[in-house]
Design a protein around this motif. Structure first.
Motif, PDB file in Angstrom:
ATOM      1  N   ASP A  45       0.860  -1.191   0.000  1.00 52.98           N
ATOM      2  CA  ASP A  45       0.000   0.000   0.000  1.00 52.98           C
ATOM      3  C   ASP A  45       0.894   1.238   0.000  1.00 52.98           C
ATOM      4  O   ASP A  45       1.660   1.446   0.951  1.00 52.98           O
ATOM      5  CB  ASP A  45      -0.908   0.021   1.226  1.00 52.98           C
ATOM      6  CG  ASP A  45      -1.863  -1.162   1.252  1.00 52.98           C
ATOM      7  OD1 ASP A  45      -2.147  -1.704   0.170  1.00 52.98           O
ATOM      8  OD2 ASP A  45      -2.308  -1.543   2.349  1.00 52.98           O
ATOM      9  N   ASN A  83      -5.395   0.552  -8.442  1.00 51.52           N
ATOM     10  CA  ASN A  83      -4.850  -0.780  -8.212  1.00 51.52           C
ATOM     11  C   ASN A  83      -3.936  -1.120  -9.383  1.00 51.52           C
ATOM     12  O   ASN A  83      -4.378  -1.162 -10.540  1.00 51.52           O
ATOM     13  CB  ASN A  83      -5.974  -1.814  -8.083  1.00 51.52           C
ATOM     14  CG  ASN A  83      -6.732  -1.664  -6.781  1.00 51.52           C
ATOM     15  OD1 ASN A  83      -6.129  -1.619  -5.717  1.00 51.52           O
ATOM     16  ND2 ASN A  83      -8.040  -1.551  -6.855  1.00 51.52           N
ATOM     17  N   TRP A  84      -2.668  -1.343  -9.070  1.00 48.33           N
ATOM     18  CA  TRP A  84      -1.645  -1.564 -10.105  1.00 48.33           C
ATOM     19  C   TRP A  84      -0.855  -2.818  -9.731  1.00 48.33           C
ATOM     20  O   TRP A  84      -0.040  -2.797  -8.806  1.00 48.33           O
ATOM     21  CB  TRP A  84      -0.738  -0.329 -10.182  1.00 48.33           C
ATOM     22  CG  TRP A  84       0.332  -0.406 -11.225  1.00 48.33           C
ATOM     23  CD1 TRP A  84       0.164  -0.401 -12.577  1.00 48.33           C
ATOM     24  CD2 TRP A  84       1.746  -0.490 -10.996  1.00 48.33           C
ATOM     25  NE1 TRP A  84       1.377  -0.480 -13.207  1.00 48.33           N
ATOM     26  CE2 TRP A  84       2.374  -0.524 -12.267  1.00 48.33           C
ATOM     27  CE3 TRP A  84       2.546  -0.524  -9.855  1.00 48.33           C
ATOM     28  CZ2 TRP A  84       3.752  -0.605 -12.422  1.00 48.33           C
ATOM     29  CZ3 TRP A  84       3.919  -0.607 -10.001  1.00 48.33           C
ATOM     30  CH2 TRP A  84       4.518  -0.639 -11.274  1.00 48.33           C
ATOM     31  N   ASP A  86       0.081  -5.860  -7.815  1.00 52.51           N
ATOM     32  CA  ASP A  86      -0.163  -6.200  -6.406  1.00 52.51           C
ATOM     33  C   ASP A  86      -0.265  -4.971  -5.514  1.00 52.51           C
ATOM     34  O   ASP A  86      -0.485  -5.093  -4.309  1.00 52.51           O
ATOM     35  CB  ASP A  86       0.985  -7.076  -5.868  1.00 52.51           C
ATOM     36  CG  ASP A  86       1.011  -8.444  -6.522  1.00 52.51           C
ATOM     37  OD1 ASP A  86      -0.048  -8.869  -7.014  1.00 52.51           O
ATOM     38  OD2 ASP A  86       2.090  -9.062  -6.563  1.00 52.51           O
ATOM     39  N   TYR A  87      -0.105  -3.788  -6.100  1.00 58.51           N
ATOM     40  CA  TYR A  87      -0.024  -2.560  -5.300  1.00 58.51           C
ATOM     41  C   TYR A  87      -1.352  -1.806  -5.284  1.00 58.51           C
ATOM     42  O   TYR A  87      -2.097  -1.782  -6.260  1.00 58.51           O
ATOM     43  CB  TYR A  87       1.069  -1.640  -5.848  1.00 58.51           C
ATOM     44  CG  TYR A  87       2.462  -2.176  -5.647  1.00 58.51           C
ATOM     45  CD1 TYR A  87       3.179  -1.890  -4.481  1.00 58.51           C
ATOM     46  CD2 TYR A  87       3.080  -2.985  -6.602  1.00 58.51           C
ATOM     47  CE1 TYR A  87       4.453  -2.385  -4.277  1.00 58.51           C
ATOM     48  CE2 TYR A  87       4.354  -3.490  -6.413  1.00 58.51           C
ATOM     49  CZ  TYR A  87       5.039  -3.188  -5.249  1.00 58.51           C
ATOM     50  OH  TYR A  87       6.302  -3.688  -5.050  1.00 58.51           O
ATOM     51  N   GLU A  88      -1.605  -1.186  -4.144  1.00 58.01           N
ATOM     52  CA  GLU A  88      -2.742  -0.270  -4.009  1.00 58.01           C
ATOM     53  C   GLU A  88      -2.167   1.126  -3.807  1.00 58.01           C
ATOM     54  O   GLU A  88      -1.499   1.388  -2.804  1.00 58.01           O
ATOM     55  CB  GLU A  88      -3.612  -0.678  -2.818  1.00 58.01           C
ATOM     56  CG  GLU A  88      -4.940   0.044  -2.760  1.00 58.01           C
ATOM     57  CD  GLU A  88      -5.860  -0.516  -1.691  1.00 58.01           C
ATOM     58  OE1 GLU A  88      -5.772  -0.024  -0.539  1.00 58.01           O
ATOM     59  OE2 GLU A  88      -6.633  -1.445  -1.989  1.00 58.01           O
TER      60      GLU A  88
END
Length: 471
Positions: A45, A83-84, A86-88
């Motif tokens: 995150d 949302n990219w 596995d990243y938020e």
């Protein structure tokens, strides 16, 4: 300190920095990601702050990432999310806040980066890393967050009474971070928690339980609960647990402190399972002891029926704390009700009938029930603990043998009510239920095997005894 080399390992930082550059918005990565970067902990995150519109920055980043990467915009909060992989990624403009005494909802205005950082909860979360071309990767640490990370210290950037009075949820977050990171809470910060604990009343139960569950999920949850108790926070939302604390003595006979016993059981469960709801069962297994506590001059303190009363208390506690009122609640309730049963079987003469009944009542929760029962052995006498645990090993072996032989863990009556009604031309009635119950009892007592043939034979014998004939 410069983190350019580390940021260059993830292309998103360059993309966001260049988007800010195009828009003329000074841009930074802030908060938890910076903290975890310094602690060398993974964090998916990432919060970005710019001096200007965070929504405009998010849209520009989305454009750079491609058409398949949409932006979620929250206009009321002035934030946006992407949302990219596995990243938020969260984007917000730098803000300053002011509060009214009767509400924790702030009046939010545009602010500088410094005003944005100082409004944050703790110094370890009040750091930023520049994504701007002229000083890309440079750490900004105006409140000595690095020093507090090294000291393993939780404290607020501003005067703690102001911080906690403004946003009381931060008191729960202080405990949560201390529990997750195994940090201490700085003395003045902790005194401010005690002074402002009553302000927690204006925070919604949903937000409190989110923080509490994160505390429960830590490797040693007792630490967080001890801080909640000492800080007088738990008194505001979980009085049933507070009532467990304390020891009464009559005629030199005392009972153990059930608050600290519960925390030991919780820690014991945490060593063997990550299951949040098994941990909740540990928290609530003795919750009715204060209500059932009696003193008997002959035997001392008793808590008769605390398992049944505790099970009846579970739905009300779950409802008030905004925990789920579904199968998870029923699972906790079942374990609270049954947690004394395996202990009663810790003897060599245990019957197959008693084991079948436990398997029937516990169903799929039998393994978790045995984990809870093992965790419940908290005596300071090591030999006594060893003896109990060895006896539990025997019980588990016997349970396995009975289950393999009789298959009653997920018991389904081999004869349905419909078959009974059809066989004897009966309508739905108490008689049908009585026949089914007698068949079930016969299987659990081992009088017949758990199969349709023997069950049908008994069904006809029962009907004959009742004066009921086949149609």
């Amino acid at each position: 300190m410069n983190f350019k080399e580390k940021l260059d390992q993830n292309s998103i930082f360059k993309i966001v920095g260049e988007a800010g550059q195009r828009l003329g918005l000074p841009t930074y990565v802030v908060g938890g990601y910076v903290r975890d970067l310094l602690l060398e902990r993974e964090n998916k995150d990432i919060d970005f702050t710019c001096v200007g519109s965070g929504i405009a920055l998010a849209k520009e980043v989305s454009k750079a990432l491609g058409k398949d990467v949409p932006v979620s915009i929250f206009k009321n909060f002035g934030t946006a999310m992407i949302n990219w992989g596995d990243y938020e990624l969260e984007f917000v403009g730098a803000r300053k806040e002011s509060y009214r005494s009767e509400s924790r909802k702030p009046i939010v205005e545009d602010g500088t980066l410094m005003e944005d950082l100082e409004r944050r909860d703790f110094t370890i979360n009040a750091m930023a890393i520049s994504l701007n071309q002229e000083d890309f990767g440079e750490l900004l640490d105006p409140f000595n967050g690095q020093k507090d990370l090294k000291r393993k210290n939780i404290q607020t950037p501003l005067e703690p009474n102001v911080t906690f009075s403004d946003d009381p949820l931060r008191m729960m977050r202080a405990v949560r971070f201390a529990a997750q990171l195994n940090f201490d809470i700085e003395a003045d910060t902790f005194f401010a928690i005690q002074d402002n604990a009553a302000r927690l009343k204006i925070v919604s139960a949903e937000r409190i339980i989110t923080e509490l569950n994160k505390i429960i999920e830590t490797p040693t949850p007792s630490y967080g609960f001890k801080l909640l108790f000492a800080g007088k926070l738990i008194h505001e939302f979980f009085p049933e647990m507070v009532e467990l604390q304390g020891v009464d003595t009559v005629d030199d006979k005392s009972h153990k402190d059930n608050f600290y016993h519960t925390l030991q059981v919780l820690d014991n469960v945490a060593k063997v399972s990550d299951d949040l709801w098994l941990r909740w069962a540990a928290i609530l297994h003795d919750i009715a002891k204060p209500a059932t506590k009696r003193f008997n001059p002959k035997v001392g303190w008793t808590f008769h029926g605390h398992e049944d009363k505790g099970a009846r208390m579970v739905p009300g506690i779950f409802k008030r704390l905004k925990l789920p009122m579904d199968e998870r609640m029923k699972f906790v309730q079942k374990l609270v009700r049954l947690h004394l049963r395996p202990i009663a079987l810790v003897k060599d003469e245990v019957t197959d009938s008693a084991l079948r009944r436990l398997l029937f009542d516990a169903g799929d929760a039998i393994d978790e029930l045995m984990m809870l029962c093992r965790a419940d052995i908290t005596s300071k006498n090591d030999k006594k603990v060893k003896r109990y645990l060895e006896n539990f090993d025997k019980v588990e072996r016997k349970l396995q043998e009975v289950e393999e032989k009789d298959q009653v863990r997920n018991f389904q009556p081999p004869i349905s009510g419909e078959e009974i009604m059809s066989t004897f031309d009966l309508k739905p009635s108490k008689i049908v239920g009585d026949i089914k119950e007698e068949i079930k009892e016969a299987i659990l007592e081992g009088k017949i095997k758990n199969n349709p043939e023997e069950a049908r034979g008994l069904m006809h014998d029962i009907a004959k005894r009742m004066g009921i004939s086949d149609k």
